[in-house]
Write a protein that holds these residues in place. Structure first.
Motif, mmCIF file in Angstrom:
data_model
loop_
_atom_site.group_PDB
_atom_site.id
_atom_site.type_symbol
_atom_site.label_atom_id
_atom_site.label_comp_id
_atom_site.label_asym_id
_atom_site.label_seq_id
_atom_site.Cartn_x
_atom_site.Cartn_y
_atom_site.Cartn_z
ATOM 1 N N SER A 1 110.749 10.622 78.564
ATOM 2 C CA SER A 1 111.718 11.264 79.456
ATOM 3 C C SER A 1 111.075 12.398 80.250
ATOM 4 C CB SER A 1 112.903 11.792 78.638
ATOM 5 O OG SER A 1 112.517 12.890 77.820
ATOM 6 N N LEU A 2 110.121 13.107 79.642
ATOM 7 C CA LEU A 2 109.422 14.170 80.372
ATOM 8 C C LEU A 2 108.570 13.606 81.504
ATOM 9 C CD1 LEU A 2 108.344 16.453 77.377
ATOM 10 C CD2 LEU A 2 110.122 16.913 79.057
ATOM 11 N N PHE A 3 107.913 12.478 81.233
ATOM 12 C CA PHE A 3 107.132 11.844 82.297
ATOM 13 C C PHE A 3 108.042 11.295 83.391
ATOM 14 C CE2 PHE A 3 103.688 11.790 79.152
ATOM 15 C CZ PHE A 3 102.608 12.145 79.950
ATOM 16 N N ILE A 4 109.222 10.786 83.031
ATOM 17 C CA ILE A 4 110.177 10.314 84.035
ATOM 18 C C ILE A 4 110.660 11.485 84.895
ATOM 19 C CG2 ILE A 4 112.448 9.256 84.367
ATOM 20 C CD1 ILE A 4 111.930 7.652 81.817
ATOM 21 N N ALA A 5 110.918 12.637 84.255
ATOM 22 C CA ALA A 5 111.321 13.833 85.008
ATOM 23 C C ALA A 5 110.229 14.245 85.988
ATOM 24 C CB ALA A 5 111.627 14.981 84.045
ATOM 25 N N ARG A 6 109.000 14.134 85.558
ATOM 26 C CA ARG A 6 107.882 14.428 86.464
ATOM 27 C C ARG A 6 107.896 13.481 87.662
ATOM 28 N NH1 ARG A 6 101.451 13.908 84.771
ATOM 29 N NH2 ARG A 6 100.657 13.552 86.883
ATOM 30 N N GLY B 1 104.806 23.884 80.549
ATOM 31 C CA GLY B 1 106.110 24.325 81.036
ATOM 32 C C GLY B 1 106.593 23.593 82.271
ATOM 33 N N HIS B 2 105.676 23.022 83.060
ATOM 34 C CA HIS B 2 106.091 22.315 84.266
ATOM 35 C C HIS B 2 106.956 21.103 83.936
ATOM 36 C CE1 HIS B 2 104.006 24.622 87.272
ATOM 37 N NE2 HIS B 2 102.883 24.572 86.581
ATOM 38 N N TYR B 3 106.635 20.405 82.855
ATOM 39 C CA TYR B 3 107.430 19.235 82.486
ATOM 40 C C TYR B 3 108.882 19.622 82.190
ATOM 41 C CZ TYR B 3 103.418 16.083 82.179
ATOM 42 O OH TYR B 3 102.336 15.295 82.484
ATOM 43 N N TRP B 4 109.067 20.742 81.499
ATOM 44 C CA TRP B 4 110.425 21.175 81.161
ATOM 45 C C TRP B 4 111.161 21.681 82.396
ATOM 46 C CZ3 TRP B 4 112.087 19.538 76.683
ATOM 47 C CH2 TRP B 4 111.164 19.291 75.676
ATOM 48 N N LEU B 5 110.445 22.308 83.329
ATOM 49 C CA LEU B 5 111.092 22.703 84.582
ATOM 50 C C LEU B 5 111.503 21.484 85.398
ATOM 51 C CD1 LEU B 5 108.968 25.766 85.776
ATOM 52 C CD2 LEU B 5 111.331 25.765 84.991
ATOM 53 N N TYR B 6 110.667 20.460 85.402
ATOM 54 C CA TYR B 6 111.029 19.222 86.103
ATOM 55 C C TYR B 6 112.242 18.567 85.440
ATOM 56 C CZ TYR B 6 107.113 18.856 89.387
ATOM 57 O OH TYR B 6 106.261 19.041 90.435
ATOM 58 N N MET B 7 112.303 18.640 84.112
ATOM 59 C CA MET B 7 113.471 18.103 83.407
ATOM 60 C C MET B 7 114.723 18.898 83.767
ATOM 61 S SD MET B 7 114.683 15.891 81.225
ATOM 62 C CE MET B 7 113.267 15.253 80.301
ATOM 63 N N LEU B 8 114.618 20.223 83.820
ATOM 64 C CA LEU B 8 115.756 21.061 84.202
ATOM 65 C C LEU B 8 116.205 20.746 85.625
ATOM 66 C CD1 LEU B 8 117.622 23.495 83.584
ATOM 67 C CD2 LEU B 8 115.821 24.971 84.518
ATOM 68 N N HIS B 9 115.242 20.543 86.506
ATOM 69 C CA HIS B 9 115.585 20.210 87.895
ATOM 70 C C HIS B 9 116.284 18.866 87.985
ATOM 71 C CE1 HIS B 9 114.753 18.620 91.975
ATOM 72 N NE2 HIS B 9 114.949 19.868 92.352
ATOM 73 N N GLY B 10 115.796 17.880 87.239
ATOM 74 C CA GLY B 10 116.369 16.539 87.330
ATOM 75 C C GLY B 10 117.719 16.391 86.658
ATOM 76 N N MET B 11 117.986 17.180 85.609
ATOM 77 C CA MET B 11 119.222 17.012 84.851
ATOM 78 C C MET B 11 120.308 18.009 85.239
ATOM 79 S SD MET B 11 117.900 16.122 80.987
ATOM 80 C CE MET B 11 119.585 16.146 80.389
ATOM 81 N N VAL B 12 119.960 19.152 85.795
ATOM 82 C CA VAL B 12 120.968 20.177 86.067
ATOM 83 C C VAL B 12 120.958 20.606 87.537
ATOM 84 C CG1 VAL B 12 121.790 22.472 85.456
ATOM 85 C CG2 VAL B 12 120.776 21.009 83.692
#
Length: 476
Positions: A81-86, A129-140
Protein backbone atom coordinates in the motif's frame (compact mmCIF):
# COMPACT_ATOMS: atom_id res chain seq x y z
CA UNK A 1 35.16 42.01 -22.69
CA UNK A 2 38.41 41.88 -24.66
CA UNK A 3 39.48 39.37 -27.24
CA UNK A 4 43.14 38.37 -27.56
CA UNK A 5 43.64 36.36 -30.75
CA UNK A 6 46.71 34.67 -32.14
CA UNK A 7 46.65 33.46 -35.77
CA UNK A 8 43.10 32.80 -36.94
CA UNK A 9 40.03 32.75 -34.75
CA UNK A 10 37.46 29.99 -34.58
CA UNK A 11 34.67 28.75 -32.41
CA UNK A 12 34.24 25.28 -30.88
CA UNK A 13 32.34 22.79 -33.03
CA UNK A 14 28.64 22.68 -32.47
CA UNK A 15 28.76 19.01 -31.58
CA UNK A 16 31.00 19.70 -28.62
CA UNK A 17 29.62 22.94 -27.38
CA UNK A 18 27.46 23.27 -24.33
CA UNK A 19 24.19 24.90 -25.23
CA UNK A 20 23.00 27.58 -22.90
CA UNK A 21 19.86 29.61 -23.19
CA UNK A 22 18.90 32.52 -21.06
CA UNK A 23 15.18 32.69 -21.31
CA UNK A 24 13.98 36.22 -20.82
CA UNK A 25 11.00 36.46 -18.47
CA UNK A 26 7.75 36.89 -20.34
CA UNK A 27 5.01 39.21 -19.22
CA UNK A 28 1.81 37.37 -18.46
CA UNK A 29 -1.30 38.83 -20.03
CA UNK A 30 -4.93 37.93 -19.59
CA UNK A 31 -4.98 36.11 -22.92
CA UNK A 32 -1.93 34.07 -22.01
CA UNK A 33 -3.95 32.64 -19.12
CA UNK A 34 -6.44 31.29 -21.62
CA UNK A 35 -3.68 29.33 -23.36
CA UNK A 36 -3.44 26.97 -20.37
CA UNK A 37 -7.19 26.72 -19.70
CA UNK A 38 -7.64 23.43 -21.65
CA UNK A 39 -4.85 21.68 -19.75
CA UNK A 40 -5.91 23.06 -16.39
CA UNK A 41 -9.51 22.06 -17.07
CA UNK A 42 -8.41 18.52 -17.98
CA UNK A 43 -6.31 18.38 -14.81
CA UNK A 44 -9.16 19.59 -12.58
CA UNK A 45 -11.91 17.49 -14.16
CA UNK A 46 -9.85 14.30 -13.73
CA UNK A 47 -8.69 15.12 -10.22
CA UNK A 48 -11.66 13.79 -8.26
CA UNK A 49 -12.04 10.49 -10.17
CA UNK A 50 -8.34 9.79 -9.70
CA UNK A 51 -8.41 10.89 -6.05
CA UNK A 52 -11.45 8.73 -5.22
CA UNK A 53 -9.89 5.77 -7.01
CA UNK A 54 -6.70 6.28 -5.02
CA UNK A 55 -8.67 6.55 -1.78
CA UNK A 56 -10.50 3.27 -2.45
CA UNK A 57 -7.37 1.36 -3.45
CA UNK A 58 -5.19 2.72 -0.66
CA UNK A 59 -7.79 2.34 2.07
CA UNK A 60 -8.54 -1.23 0.98
CA UNK A 61 -4.92 -2.37 0.84
CA UNK A 62 -3.67 -0.45 3.87
CA UNK A 63 -6.44 -1.38 6.31
CA UNK A 64 -6.53 -4.95 5.03
CA UNK A 65 -2.83 -5.28 5.71
CA UNK A 66 -3.24 -3.54 9.06
CA UNK A 67 -5.98 -5.97 10.05
CA UNK A 68 -3.78 -8.91 9.11
CA UNK A 69 -0.66 -7.45 10.72
CA UNK A 70 -0.62 -10.29 13.22
CA UNK A 71 -0.02 -12.62 10.31
CA UNK A 72 3.20 -12.41 8.34
CA UNK A 73 1.69 -11.56 4.95
CA UNK A 74 -0.22 -8.59 6.44
CA UNK A 75 3.06 -6.68 6.68
CA UNK A 76 3.68 -7.21 2.97
CA UNK A 77 0.23 -5.82 2.15
CA UNK A 78 0.97 -2.67 4.16
CA UNK A 79 4.28 -2.29 2.33
CA UNK A 80 2.46 -2.74 -0.97
CA UNK A 81 0.00 0.00 0.00
CA UNK A 82 2.92 2.37 0.65
CA UNK A 83 4.33 1.69 -2.79
CA UNK A 84 0.86 2.23 -4.31
CA UNK A 85 0.64 5.57 -2.47
CA UNK A 86 3.98 6.50 -3.97
CA UNK A 87 2.59 5.68 -7.41
CA UNK A 88 -0.50 7.87 -6.97
CA UNK A 89 1.62 10.71 -5.59
CA UNK A 90 4.01 10.50 -8.53
CA UNK A 91 1.01 10.56 -10.88
CA UNK A 92 -0.13 13.79 -9.23
CA UNK A 93 3.28 15.37 -9.81
CA UNK A 94 3.26 14.29 -13.46
CA UNK A 95 -0.25 15.69 -13.95
CA UNK A 96 0.72 19.03 -12.40
CA UNK A 97 3.74 19.28 -14.69
CA UNK A 98 1.52 18.49 -17.68
CA UNK A 99 -0.93 21.17 -16.54
CA UNK A 100 1.83 23.77 -16.90
CA UNK A 101 3.10 24.06 -13.34
CA UNK A 102 6.81 24.27 -12.56
CA UNK A 103 8.56 20.97 -12.01
CA UNK A 104 8.42 19.81 -8.39
CA UNK A 105 11.63 18.22 -7.11
CA UNK A 106 10.81 14.63 -6.24
CA UNK A 107 12.20 12.78 -3.25
CA UNK A 108 15.32 10.69 -3.76
CA UNK A 109 13.88 7.28 -3.02
CA UNK A 110 17.18 5.42 -3.37
CA UNK A 111 19.36 7.85 -1.43
CA UNK A 112 20.47 5.08 0.93
CA UNK A 113 22.65 2.19 -0.11
CA UNK A 114 20.15 -0.49 -1.00
CA UNK A 115 22.77 -3.20 -1.48
CA UNK A 116 21.93 -4.49 2.00
CA UNK A 117 19.77 -7.51 1.41
CA UNK A 118 16.22 -8.29 0.38
CA UNK A 119 14.49 -7.66 3.70
CA UNK A 120 16.05 -4.25 4.28
CA UNK A 121 15.03 -3.19 0.79
CA UNK A 122 11.45 -4.41 1.25
CA UNK A 123 10.90 -2.71 4.59
CA UNK A 124 12.69 0.55 3.73
CA UNK A 125 9.33 2.41 3.25
CA UNK A 126 8.54 2.00 6.96
CA UNK A 127 11.41 4.32 7.93
CA UNK A 128 11.07 6.71 5.00
CA UNK A 129 8.79 9.61 5.92
CA UNK A 130 8.01 10.37 2.28
CA UNK A 131 6.03 7.15 1.91
CA UNK A 132 3.78 8.07 4.84
CA UNK A 133 3.29 11.59 3.50
CA UNK A 134 2.29 10.14 0.14
CA UNK A 135 -0.15 7.85 1.96
CA UNK A 136 -1.60 10.84 3.84
CA UNK A 137 -1.96 12.73 0.58
CA UNK A 138 -3.66 9.83 -1.19
CA UNK A 139 -6.07 8.89 1.60
CA UNK A 140 -6.99 12.24 3.18
CA UNK A 141 -5.67 15.42 1.58
CA UNK A 142 -6.21 14.79 -2.11
CA UNK A 143 -9.77 13.36 -1.82
CA UNK A 144 -10.95 16.36 0.25
CA UNK A 145 -9.28 19.01 -1.88
CA UNK A 146 -10.30 17.31 -5.13
CA UNK A 147 -14.00 17.30 -4.16
CA UNK A 148 -13.86 21.05 -3.53
CA UNK A 149 -11.88 21.90 -6.68
CA UNK A 150 -13.92 19.52 -8.85
CA UNK A 151 -17.22 20.96 -7.62
CA UNK A 152 -16.09 24.54 -8.22
CA UNK A 153 -14.80 23.59 -11.68
CA UNK A 154 -18.09 21.98 -12.70
CA UNK A 155 -20.20 24.80 -11.26
CA UNK A 156 -18.11 27.61 -12.76
CA UNK A 157 -17.90 25.97 -16.17
CA UNK A 158 -21.64 25.22 -16.19
CA UNK A 159 -22.63 28.79 -15.33
CA UNK A 160 -20.15 30.24 -17.84
CA UNK A 161 -21.27 28.03 -20.73
CA UNK A 162 -24.95 27.83 -19.79
CA UNK A 163 -25.33 31.55 -19.22
CA UNK A 164 -23.64 32.65 -22.45
CA UNK A 165 -25.42 30.10 -24.64
CA UNK A 166 -28.81 29.79 -22.88
CA UNK A 167 -30.49 32.34 -25.16
CA UNK A 168 -29.89 29.90 -28.03
CA UNK A 169 -31.22 26.63 -26.68
CA UNK A 170 -33.60 27.60 -23.85
CA UNK A 171 -36.40 28.52 -26.30
CA UNK A 172 -36.55 24.88 -27.40
CA UNK A 173 -36.97 23.54 -23.87
CA UNK A 174 -40.38 23.51 -22.19
CA UNK A 175 -40.41 26.21 -19.50
CA UNK A 176 -42.73 24.57 -17.00
CA UNK A 177 -42.69 27.65 -14.75
CA UNK A 178 -46.10 28.94 -15.85
CA UNK A 179 -47.12 32.20 -14.23
CA UNK A 180 -44.65 32.06 -11.35
CA UNK A 181 -43.87 35.33 -9.60
CA UNK A 182 -40.26 34.58 -8.67
CA UNK A 183 -37.58 35.55 -11.17
CA UNK A 184 -33.94 35.76 -10.23
CA UNK A 185 -33.28 38.82 -12.35
CA UNK A 186 -36.17 40.57 -10.59
CA UNK A 187 -34.63 39.95 -7.17
CA UNK A 188 -31.25 41.31 -8.31
CA UNK A 189 -32.78 44.41 -9.97
CA UNK A 190 -34.89 45.21 -6.88
CA UNK A 191 -31.80 44.82 -4.71
CA UNK A 192 -29.70 47.08 -6.91
CA UNK A 193 -32.44 49.64 -7.65
CA UNK A 194 -34.91 49.63 -4.74
CA UNK A 195 -38.33 51.14 -5.39
CA UNK A 196 -38.14 50.91 -9.19
CA UNK A 197 -41.34 50.51 -11.22
CA UNK A 198 -39.79 49.05 -14.33
CA UNK A 199 -41.89 46.71 -16.41
CA UNK A 200 -39.60 44.09 -18.00
CA UNK A 201 -40.66 40.96 -19.82
CA UNK A 202 -39.71 38.12 -17.44
CA UNK A 203 -38.29 35.85 -20.17
CA UNK A 204 -36.21 38.65 -21.69
CA UNK A 205 -35.05 39.86 -18.28
CA UNK A 206 -34.06 36.39 -17.12
CA UNK A 207 -32.25 35.65 -20.40
CA UNK A 208 -30.30 38.91 -20.27
CA UNK A 209 -29.45 38.38 -16.61
CA UNK A 210 -28.18 34.82 -17.27
CA UNK A 211 -26.14 36.04 -20.23
CA UNK A 212 -24.45 38.78 -18.17
CA UNK A 213 -23.82 36.32 -15.34
CA UNK A 214 -22.41 33.82 -17.84
CA UNK A 215 -20.06 36.47 -19.26
CA UNK A 216 -18.78 37.29 -15.77
CA UNK A 217 -18.12 33.62 -14.99
CA UNK A 218 -16.55 33.08 -18.42
CA UNK A 219 -14.27 36.11 -17.99
CA UNK A 220 -13.08 34.90 -14.58
CA UNK A 221 -12.75 31.27 -15.69
CA UNK A 222 -8.94 31.42 -16.29
CA UNK A 223 -8.35 32.93 -12.86
CA UNK A 224 -10.47 30.29 -11.14
CA UNK A 225 -8.78 27.42 -12.98
CA UNK A 226 -5.35 28.89 -12.28
CA UNK A 227 -6.17 29.33 -8.60
CA UNK A 228 -7.49 25.79 -8.18
CA UNK A 229 -4.50 24.34 -10.01
CA UNK A 230 -2.20 26.45 -7.88
CA UNK A 231 -3.92 25.09 -4.76
CA UNK A 232 -3.09 21.52 -5.79
CA UNK A 233 0.43 22.63 -6.70
CA UNK A 234 1.09 24.23 -3.31
CA UNK A 235 -0.16 21.15 -1.48
CA UNK A 236 1.89 18.84 -3.67
CA UNK A 237 5.05 20.89 -3.09
CA UNK A 238 4.58 20.73 0.65
CA UNK A 239 3.62 17.06 0.89
CA UNK A 240 4.97 15.27 -2.20
CA UNK A 241 8.14 17.29 -2.90
CA UNK A 242 11.60 16.64 -1.52
CA UNK A 243 12.73 18.23 1.72
CA UNK A 244 15.25 21.05 1.90
CA UNK A 245 17.35 18.96 4.26
CA UNK A 246 17.75 16.36 1.52
CA UNK A 247 19.03 19.01 -0.91
CA UNK A 248 21.53 20.17 1.72
CA UNK A 249 22.56 16.58 2.33
CA UNK A 250 23.21 16.03 -1.38
CA UNK A 251 25.13 19.31 -1.53
CA UNK A 252 27.35 18.23 1.36
CA UNK A 253 27.95 14.86 -0.31
CA UNK A 254 28.88 16.54 -3.58
CA UNK A 255 31.25 18.92 -1.82
CA UNK A 256 32.87 16.03 0.02
CA UNK A 257 33.29 14.11 -3.24
CA UNK A 258 34.68 17.19 -4.97
CA UNK A 259 37.13 17.80 -2.17
CA UNK A 260 38.22 14.16 -2.26
CA UNK A 261 38.71 14.30 -6.02
CA UNK A 262 40.74 17.50 -5.70
CA UNK A 263 42.95 15.97 -3.00
CA UNK A 264 43.51 12.85 -5.10
CA UNK A 265 44.33 14.92 -8.18
CA UNK A 266 46.80 17.04 -6.19
CA UNK A 267 48.38 13.93 -4.69
CA UNK A 268 48.73 12.37 -8.15
CA UNK A 269 50.31 15.58 -9.45
CA UNK A 270 52.83 15.61 -6.60
CA UNK A 271 53.72 11.95 -7.18
CA UNK A 272 54.16 12.60 -10.90
CA UNK A 273 56.36 15.64 -10.18
CA UNK A 274 58.45 13.61 -7.75
CA UNK A 275 58.90 10.84 -10.33
CA UNK A 276 59.78 13.32 -13.08
CA UNK A 277 62.35 15.08 -10.92
CA UNK A 278 63.88 11.75 -9.87
CA UNK A 279 64.07 10.41 -13.42
CA UNK A 280 65.15 13.65 -15.08
CA UNK A 281 66.94 16.55 -13.38
CA UNK A 282 68.20 14.48 -10.50
CA UNK A 283 70.02 12.05 -12.81
CA UNK A 284 71.43 14.94 -14.83
CA UNK A 285 72.70 16.62 -11.66
CA UNK A 286 74.38 13.37 -10.56
CA UNK A 287 76.12 13.18 -13.93
CA UNK A 288 77.08 16.86 -13.69
CA UNK A 289 78.62 16.22 -10.28
CA UNK A 290 80.66 13.34 -11.71
CA UNK A 291 81.78 15.48 -14.66
CA UNK A 292 82.90 18.26 -12.30
CA UNK A 293 84.87 15.73 -10.25
CA UNK A 294 86.57 14.46 -13.42
CA UNK A 295 87.38 18.02 -14.49
CA UNK A 296 88.95 18.68 -11.11
CA UNK A 297 91.22 15.63 -11.50
CA UNK A 298 92.28 16.47 -15.08
CA UNK A 299 92.57 20.24 -14.72
CA UNK A 300 96.33 20.24 -14.12
CA UNK A 301 97.59 17.12 -15.93
CA UNK A 302 95.28 17.21 -18.98
CA UNK A 303 93.85 20.74 -19.58
CA UNK A 304 92.52 19.93 -23.07
CA UNK A 305 90.50 16.98 -21.82
CA UNK A 306 89.26 19.08 -18.91
CA UNK A 307 88.17 21.82 -21.34
CA UNK A 308 86.14 19.28 -23.32
CA UNK A 309 84.51 18.04 -20.13
CA UNK A 310 83.67 21.66 -19.20
CA UNK A 311 81.85 22.09 -22.50
CA UNK A 312 79.90 18.90 -21.84
CA UNK A 313 79.15 19.99 -18.26
CA UNK A 314 77.88 23.38 -19.44
CA UNK A 315 75.58 21.66 -21.96
CA UNK A 316 74.45 19.26 -19.25
CA UNK A 317 73.64 22.20 -16.95
CA UNK A 318 71.67 23.94 -19.71
CA UNK A 319 69.62 20.80 -20.40
CA UNK A 320 68.97 20.36 -16.68
CA UNK A 321 67.80 23.96 -16.42
CA UNK A 322 65.48 23.51 -19.42
CA UNK A 323 64.02 20.37 -17.90
CA UNK A 324 63.48 22.07 -14.54
CA UNK A 325 61.71 24.91 -16.31
CA UNK A 326 59.48 22.43 -18.08
CA UNK A 327 58.65 20.70 -14.81
CA UNK A 328 57.99 24.02 -13.10
CA UNK A 329 55.08 24.58 -15.46
CA UNK A 330 53.16 22.30 -13.13
CA UNK A 331 53.17 25.20 -10.67
CA UNK A 332 51.78 28.70 -11.18
CA UNK A 333 54.31 30.45 -13.44
CA UNK A 334 55.28 34.08 -12.79
CA UNK A 335 53.69 35.16 -16.08
CA UNK A 336 50.31 33.91 -14.85
CA UNK A 337 50.59 35.82 -11.60
CA UNK A 338 51.93 38.98 -13.23
CA UNK A 339 50.02 39.25 -16.52
CA UNK A 340 46.95 37.03 -16.15
CA UNK A 341 45.50 33.92 -17.72
CA UNK A 342 45.21 35.19 -21.31
CA UNK A 343 48.91 36.04 -21.65
CA UNK A 344 49.97 32.86 -19.83
CA UNK A 345 47.94 30.67 -22.20
CA UNK A 346 49.38 32.46 -25.22
CA UNK A 347 52.84 31.77 -23.82
CA UNK A 348 52.03 28.05 -23.46
CA UNK A 349 50.68 27.96 -27.01
CA UNK A 350 53.78 29.73 -28.38
CA UNK A 351 56.07 27.03 -26.94
CA UNK A 352 54.18 24.23 -28.67
CA UNK A 353 56.06 22.53 -31.56
CA UNK A 354 52.70 22.26 -33.36
CA UNK A 355 51.02 25.52 -34.47
CA UNK A 356 48.28 26.53 -32.05
CA UNK A 357 45.40 28.83 -32.96
CA UNK A 358 44.37 30.77 -29.86
CA UNK A 359 41.05 32.52 -29.22
CA UNK A 360 40.65 33.99 -25.75
CA UNK A 361 37.60 35.98 -24.70
CA UNK A 362 37.99 36.88 -21.02
CA UNK A 363 36.88 39.88 -18.94
CA UNK A 364 39.35 42.75 -18.77
CA UNK A 365 38.59 43.47 -15.13
CA UNK A 366 40.18 40.23 -13.86
CA UNK A 367 37.05 38.78 -12.31
CA UNK A 368 38.41 35.22 -12.37
CA UNK A 369 39.60 33.85 -8.99
CA UNK A 370 43.28 32.98 -8.81
CA UNK A 371 42.54 29.29 -8.17
CA UNK A 372 40.41 29.10 -11.33
CA UNK A 373 43.12 30.79 -13.41
CA UNK A 374 45.79 28.45 -12.05
CA UNK A 375 43.77 25.30 -12.73
CA UNK A 376 42.72 26.52 -16.18
CA UNK A 377 46.40 27.10 -17.00
CA UNK A 378 47.37 23.59 -15.86
CA UNK A 379 44.49 21.99 -17.78
CA UNK A 380 45.27 23.86 -20.99
CA UNK A 381 49.01 23.06 -20.71
CA UNK A 382 48.35 19.36 -20.21
CA UNK A 383 45.79 19.17 -23.02
CA UNK A 384 48.22 20.83 -25.41
CA UNK A 385 51.01 18.50 -24.30
CA UNK A 386 48.80 15.45 -24.82
CA UNK A 387 47.86 16.66 -28.29
CA UNK A 388 51.53 17.11 -29.20
CA UNK A 389 52.58 13.71 -27.82
CA UNK A 390 49.72 11.45 -28.90
CA UNK A 391 47.46 13.07 -31.49
CA UNK A 392 49.87 13.15 -34.46
CA UNK A 393 48.18 16.43 -35.37
CA UNK A 394 49.31 19.23 -37.65
CA UNK A 395 47.23 21.93 -35.98
CA UNK A 396 45.67 22.68 -32.60
CA UNK A 397 43.04 25.20 -31.57
CA UNK A 398 42.70 26.61 -28.02
CA UNK A 399 39.52 28.51 -27.13
CA UNK A 400 38.78 30.07 -23.72
CA UNK A 401 35.72 32.12 -22.77
CA UNK A 402 33.34 32.81 -19.89
CA UNK A 403 29.55 32.82 -19.78
CA UNK A 404 26.82 33.71 -17.33
CA UNK A 405 23.93 31.21 -17.46
CA UNK A 406 21.88 32.99 -14.82
CA UNK A 407 20.37 29.98 -13.05
CA UNK A 408 23.62 27.96 -12.81
CA UNK A 409 25.98 30.93 -12.38
CA UNK A 410 29.24 31.79 -14.14
CA UNK A 411 31.28 29.24 -16.09
CA UNK A 412 34.73 29.18 -17.68
CA UNK A 413 34.78 27.18 -20.93
CA UNK A 414 38.14 25.88 -22.17
CA UNK A 415 38.30 23.92 -25.44
CA UNK A 416 41.29 22.23 -27.10
CA UNK A 417 40.71 20.80 -30.59
CA UNK A 418 43.25 19.01 -32.80
CA UNK A 419 43.07 17.44 -36.25
CA UNK A 420 44.93 14.29 -35.20
CA UNK A 421 44.06 10.62 -35.27
CA UNK A 422 41.50 10.69 -32.43
CA UNK A 423 40.67 7.79 -30.13
CA UNK A 424 41.34 9.65 -26.88
CA UNK A 425 39.39 8.55 -23.80
CA UNK A 426 39.63 9.20 -20.04
CA UNK A 427 40.98 5.71 -19.23
CA UNK A 428 41.88 5.10 -15.60
CA UNK A 429 45.55 5.72 -14.90
CA UNK A 430 46.07 7.93 -17.94
CA UNK A 431 46.39 11.69 -18.36
CA UNK A 432 42.77 12.43 -19.25
CA UNK A 433 41.56 10.53 -16.18
CA UNK A 434 43.71 12.77 -14.01
CA UNK A 435 42.35 15.83 -15.77
CA UNK A 436 38.82 14.57 -15.21
CA UNK A 437 39.55 14.25 -11.49
CA UNK A 438 40.98 17.77 -11.40
CA UNK A 439 37.92 19.22 -13.15
CA UNK A 440 35.54 17.27 -10.89
CA UNK A 441 37.43 18.63 -7.90
CA UNK A 442 36.45 22.08 -9.15
CA UNK A 443 32.80 20.91 -9.50
CA UNK A 444 33.15 21.16 -13.27
CA UNK A 445 32.63 18.87 -16.25
CA UNK A 446 35.19 17.44 -18.69
CA UNK A 447 33.77 16.67 -22.15
CA UNK A 448 35.73 14.36 -24.49
CA UNK A 449 34.72 13.97 -28.13
CA UNK A 450 37.38 11.94 -29.94
CA UNK A 451 36.14 9.52 -32.62
CA UNK A 452 38.69 7.22 -34.23
CA UNK A 453 40.23 9.12 -37.12
CA UNK A 454 39.70 12.48 -35.43
CA UNK A 455 39.27 15.27 -34.84
CA UNK A 456 39.57 15.36 -31.06
CA UNK A 457 37.72 18.02 -29.06
CA UNK A 458 38.13 18.21 -25.29
CA UNK A 459 36.33 20.81 -23.21
CA UNK A 460 36.67 21.70 -19.55
CA UNK A 461 33.71 23.61 -18.07
CA UNK A 462 34.48 25.07 -14.65
CA UNK A 463 32.03 27.05 -12.47
CA UNK A 464 33.33 30.10 -10.63
CA UNK A 465 32.15 33.02 -8.54
CA UNK A 466 33.31 36.40 -9.93
CA UNK A 467 35.57 38.33 -7.57
CA UNK A 468 33.25 41.33 -7.72
CA UNK A 469 30.31 39.21 -6.52
CA UNK A 470 32.43 37.64 -3.81
CA UNK A 471 33.58 41.04 -2.56
CA UNK A 472 29.99 42.30 -2.52
CA UNK A 473 28.92 39.26 -0.50
CA UNK A 474 31.74 39.82 1.99
CA UNK A 475 30.84 43.49 2.40
CA UNK A 476 27.19 42.55 2.98
Amino acid sequence: MSTDTTETTATPPASASVATTDAAPKRRSYWSLWAKVPREFAFLILTMPIAITGLVVLATTFFTGLGLIALVFGVFIVVASLFIARGFGTLELVRLRWAGRTEITRPVWDRDNREQGFWRTIFAPFVDGHYWLYMLHGMVINPVISIVSWSITIAWTSVALGGTTGWIWQRYIPDGRGDQDFWLYDVVVDWMFPGNTWQIDPVVGETVFEFILGLIFLATLPFVFRGLTLLHDVIARGVLGSWRSEALEREVAQLAASRGAAVQAEDASLRRLERDIHDGPQQRLVRLQMDLAAIERKLERDPESARELLVEAREQARETLDELRALSRGFAPPILQDRGLAVALQSVAARSPIPVTVEIDLPTDATLPASIERNAYFIAAELLTNAVKHAEASGIRLTVSTRDTGATGHWLDLWVTDNGRGGASPTAGHGLAGLDERVQGLRGVLVVDSPVGGPTTIGAHIPFAPLAAAETALQA
